[in-house]
Design a protein around this motif. Structure first.
Motif, PDB file in Angstrom:
ATOM      1  N   ARG A   1     -31.166   9.893 -22.527  1.00  0.00           N
ATOM      2  CA  ARG A   1     -29.818  10.307 -22.928  1.00  0.00           C
ATOM      3  C   ARG A   1     -29.226  11.296 -21.934  1.00  0.00           C
ATOM      4  NH1 ARG A   1     -31.948  10.292 -28.336  1.00  0.00           N
ATOM      5  NH2 ARG A   1     -32.266  12.548 -28.219  1.00  0.00           N
TER       6      ARG A   1
ATOM      7  N   ASP B   1     -25.915  10.525 -19.698  1.00  0.00           N
ATOM      8  CA  ASP B   1     -24.748  11.404 -19.805  1.00  0.00           C
ATOM      9  C   ASP B   1     -24.152  11.735 -18.443  1.00  0.00           C
ATOM     10  OD1 ASP B   1     -24.437  11.675 -22.558  1.00  0.00           O
ATOM     11  OD2 ASP B   1     -25.872  13.325 -22.696  1.00  0.00           O
TER      12      ASP B   1
ATOM     13  N   HIS C   1     -20.069   0.107 -24.690  1.00  0.00           N
ATOM     14  CA  HIS C   1     -18.711  -0.140 -25.154  1.00  0.00           C
ATOM     15  C   HIS C   1     -18.541  -1.623 -25.485  1.00  0.00           C
ATOM     16  CE1 HIS C   1     -17.701   3.877 -23.691  1.00  0.00           C
ATOM     17  NE2 HIS C   1     -18.301   3.550 -22.560  1.00  0.00           N
TER      18      HIS C   1
ATOM     19  N   THR D   1     -23.900   9.569 -15.937  1.00  0.00           N
ATOM     20  CA  THR D   1     -23.273   8.390 -15.330  1.00  0.00           C
ATOM     21  C   THR D   1     -21.835   8.278 -15.831  1.00  0.00           C
ATOM     22  OG1 THR D   1     -24.005   6.885 -17.098  1.00  0.00           O
ATOM     23  CG2 THR D   1     -25.508   7.218 -15.235  1.00  0.00           C
ATOM     24  N   PRO D   2     -20.943   7.680 -15.038  1.00  0.00           N
ATOM     25  CA  PRO D   2     -19.540   7.542 -15.466  1.00  0.00           C
ATOM     26  C   PRO D   2     -19.425   6.831 -16.809  1.00  0.00           C
ATOM     27  CG  PRO D   2     -19.773   7.014 -13.134  1.00  0.00           C
ATOM     28  CD  PRO D   2     -21.166   7.165 -13.670  1.00  0.00           C
ATOM     29  N   GLU D   3     -18.611   7.365 -17.680  1.00  0.00           N
ATOM     30  CA  GLU D   3     -18.512   6.851 -19.047  1.00  0.00           C
ATOM     31  C   GLU D   3     -18.076   5.392 -19.084  1.00  0.00           C
ATOM     32  OE1 GLU D   3     -16.176   7.816 -23.274  1.00  0.00           O
ATOM     33  OE2 GLU D   3     -15.931   9.108 -21.517  1.00  0.00           O
ATOM     34  N   ARG D   4     -17.197   5.012 -18.169  1.00  0.00           N
ATOM     35  CA  ARG D   4     -16.701   3.628 -18.204  1.00  0.00           C
ATOM     36  C   ARG D   4     -17.487   2.709 -17.271  1.00  0.00           C
ATOM     37  NH1 ARG D   4     -14.677   2.790 -22.727  1.00  0.00           N
ATOM     38  NH2 ARG D   4     -14.076   0.775 -21.856  1.00  0.00           N
TER      39      ARG D   4
ATOM     40  N   ARG E   1     -24.227   5.222 -28.546  1.00  0.00           N
ATOM     41  CA  ARG E   1     -23.719   6.341 -27.757  1.00  0.00           C
ATOM     42  C   ARG E   1     -23.151   5.926 -26.409  1.00  0.00           C
ATOM     43  NH1 ARG E   1     -26.698  12.178 -26.966  1.00  0.00           N
ATOM     44  NH2 ARG E   1     -25.338  13.032 -25.350  1.00  0.00           N
ATOM     45  N   PHE E   2     -23.744   4.913 -25.779  1.00  0.00           N
ATOM     46  CA  PHE E   2     -23.392   4.651 -24.388  1.00  0.00           C
ATOM     47  C   PHE E   2     -22.762   3.289 -24.107  1.00  0.00           C
ATOM     48  CE2 PHE E   2     -26.923   7.747 -24.098  1.00  0.00           C
ATOM     49  CZ  PHE E   2     -26.243   8.767 -23.447  1.00  0.00           C
TER      50      PHE E   2
ATOM     51  N   ASP F   1     -22.781  10.353 -10.355  1.00  0.00           N
ATOM     52  CA  ASP F   1     -21.346  10.211 -10.625  1.00  0.00           C
ATOM     53  C   ASP F   1     -20.720   8.990  -9.972  1.00  0.00           C
ATOM     54  OD1 ASP F   1     -21.781  11.311  -8.130  1.00  0.00           O
ATOM     55  OD2 ASP F   1     -20.009  12.596  -8.173  1.00  0.00           O
TER      56      ASP F   1
ATOM     57  N   ARG G   1     -22.890  -0.979 -18.543  1.00  0.00           N
ATOM     58  CA  ARG G   1     -24.249  -0.722 -19.010  1.00  0.00           C
ATOM     59  C   ARG G   1     -24.884  -2.018 -19.508  1.00  0.00           C
ATOM     60  NH1 ARG G   1     -22.051   4.520 -20.933  1.00  0.00           N
ATOM     61  NH2 ARG G   1     -22.400   5.897 -19.153  1.00  0.00           N
TER      62      ARG G   1
END
Length: 462
Positions: A171, A175, A203, A177-180, A200-201, A148, A183
């Motif tokens: 995957r 999932d 941005h 790891t922090p979305e923002r 999926r991951f 996290d 990567r």
């Protein structure tokens, strides 16, 4: 030429690189660093040996060093996922000395070794974890590591992870790891299962393709040696007895082991690398090859991706691979970082059509020569006096039973979901039944990948 300083790296990191003799960025580093240092998600594609490791390691180090947060027990700040233990080890070896200068701690996590030291390091607190998916997932399930606080996630050789069947595990890890978080994905190709991860991951990722995924290296020369099956071993002995490091690829684990023993018996210092070896033996053999104690490494496709050893002058396909991508990845162990190299493929009569199709798809035009032992071309391909060890040693092997640890020691005890080229495989020898039909080395036959269609089972060294 653009400098690392102009690209935005901090002076302490630039100085640390210079101390290692790295003063100028490679094209993929120059292309990606402005975006990675700015926090953008990046897809980086470049052929093997193009400098991808520094391409993601440098922004990870720079951003963590500049960040306000500090490491906490069991909560790393950066995660780098790799498909094989050897690649994870090499990535960590690249990052650790630079991280030390910046006050950052790194560690590796993979199967085949005791979990206890890994747990200790995680509890002490690390900034960067370089991991293979299976063992990392074990530590996540046991609560020893939480993701996290991850600021940057890197997927290295993502297409290889997809080929090995790691996508579901990757995957699940991603999932957590922090979305923002940032990567970065670096790979030789960006197709197939990699698209699933991208959509999926990532941005609004910036994509950089320094060269075609299929482009062969211009400083690499390719030769096909058309020979009789009975001449395969004497030709290999001739080539590997020359000065310099040679990497020989075989189709199966059994053939790698057999050929290594025959080369050693012929006076050629050689070691083997394949999924049937325990991790300690794999590490020792790779170190022996890197140090020059053994100048020939006989390997399955476990060594075709990500493994970097300086000054490999000759790559020999003792068994032609089935797929052109495998040919390019194997061949990419030489002619790295601007150096030159020679690639030799041994071909028998019943492999002519397959090798012709292979080289066409790989985009190369090799020189084909019909030869036998003592042919003068052998001295041109591997110049120098042939030397032989008068009292050759036995190859390093490790047939001891693997220990099973609570956190994923041996795949054979756990039914290992992944087989063969033993990416990390939590123990390296299991998964014989399930994995062989899906991916990796066909363990039931001692194999690597899918094997050459021509001449199977008729080799003169097996």
């Amino acid at each position: 030429m653009t400098t690392f300083t102009e690209l935005g790296l901090p002076k302490s990191l630039v100085d640390a690189l210079a101390a290692q003799g790295v003063t100028s960025p490679f094209p993929i580093q120059e292309a990606t660093l402005p975006h990675t240092l700015a926090g953008r998600d990046v897809l980086g594609r470049g052929r093997t040996g193009s400098g991808k490791t520094y391409g993601f390691a440098l922004p990870v180090l720079a951003r963590l060093a500049a960040g306000p947060t500090r490491r906490r027990p069991g909560r790393p700040r950066a995660l780098i996922l790799a498909p094989t233990r050897e690649l994870a080890t090499q990535i960590e070896a690249t990052i650790a000395p630079l991280g030390k200068v910046l006050g950052l701690k790194t560690t590796t996590i993979f199967g085949g070794v005791s979990a206890s030291p890994q747990i200790t390091r995680l509890r002490d607190g690390v900034d960067i974890v370089v991991a293979c998916p299976g063992r990392l997932a074990d530590h996540m399930r046991s609560g020893e590591v939480k993701l996290d606080q991850i600021e940057i996630t890197v997927l290295d050789e993502a297409d290889h992870m997809a080929d090995l069947g790691f996508l579901p595990e990757v995957r699940r890890i991603m999932d957590q790891t922090p979305e923002r978080g940032q990567r970065l994905l670096f790979s030789a190709t960006l197709d197939g299962g990699v698209d699933v991860l991208v959509k999926r991951f990532m941005h609004d990722p910036v994509t950089h393709s320094v060269d075609s995924a299929q482009s062969p290296v211009s400083t690499m020369t390719h030769h096909v040696l058309h020979l009789e099956e009975t001449h395969r071993l004497p030709v290999l002995v001739d080539l590997t007895a020359a000065p310099g490091r040679t990497l020989v690829f075989t189709r199966t684990k059994h053939r790698a082991k057999s050929l290594t023993r025959k080369l050693v018996a012929s006076g050629v210092p050689a070691v083997e690398l394949h999924g049937n070896l325990g991790q300690n033996a794999r590490t020792r053999n790779l170190e022996a090859f890197s140090s020059g104690a053994a100048k020939t490494l006989v390997a399955t496709d476990i060594a075709a991706r990500g493994i970097h050893v300086d000054d490999v002058t000759l790559v020999i396909h003792a068994d032609p691979p089935v797929e052109h991508k495998a040919y390019l990845h194997r061949s990419g162990r030489t002619a790295r970082a601007g150096a030159s190299g020679t690639v030799v493929t041994l071909m028998t009569d019943d492999q002519i059509a397959d090798v012709r199709d292979l080289t066409r798809k790989a985009g190369i035009k090799p020189t084909t020569t019909q030869i036998g032992p003592g042919h003068p071309l052998l001295a041109e391909l591997a110049p120098g006096d042939r030397t032989f060890d008068a009292s050759p040693r036995r190859p390093i092997v490790d047939n001891r039973p693997k220990k099973v640890t609570a956190s994923g020691g041996d795949a054979s005890a756990r039914g290992g979901r992944r087989g063969g080229p033993a990416p990390e495989n939590r123990g390296g020898q299991g998964a014989r039944a399930n994995a062989q039909s899906r991916r990796g080395e066909p363990a039931g036959r001692g194999g690597s990948s899918r094997g050459s269609r021509g001449g199977a089972g008729r080799d003169s060294f097996g």
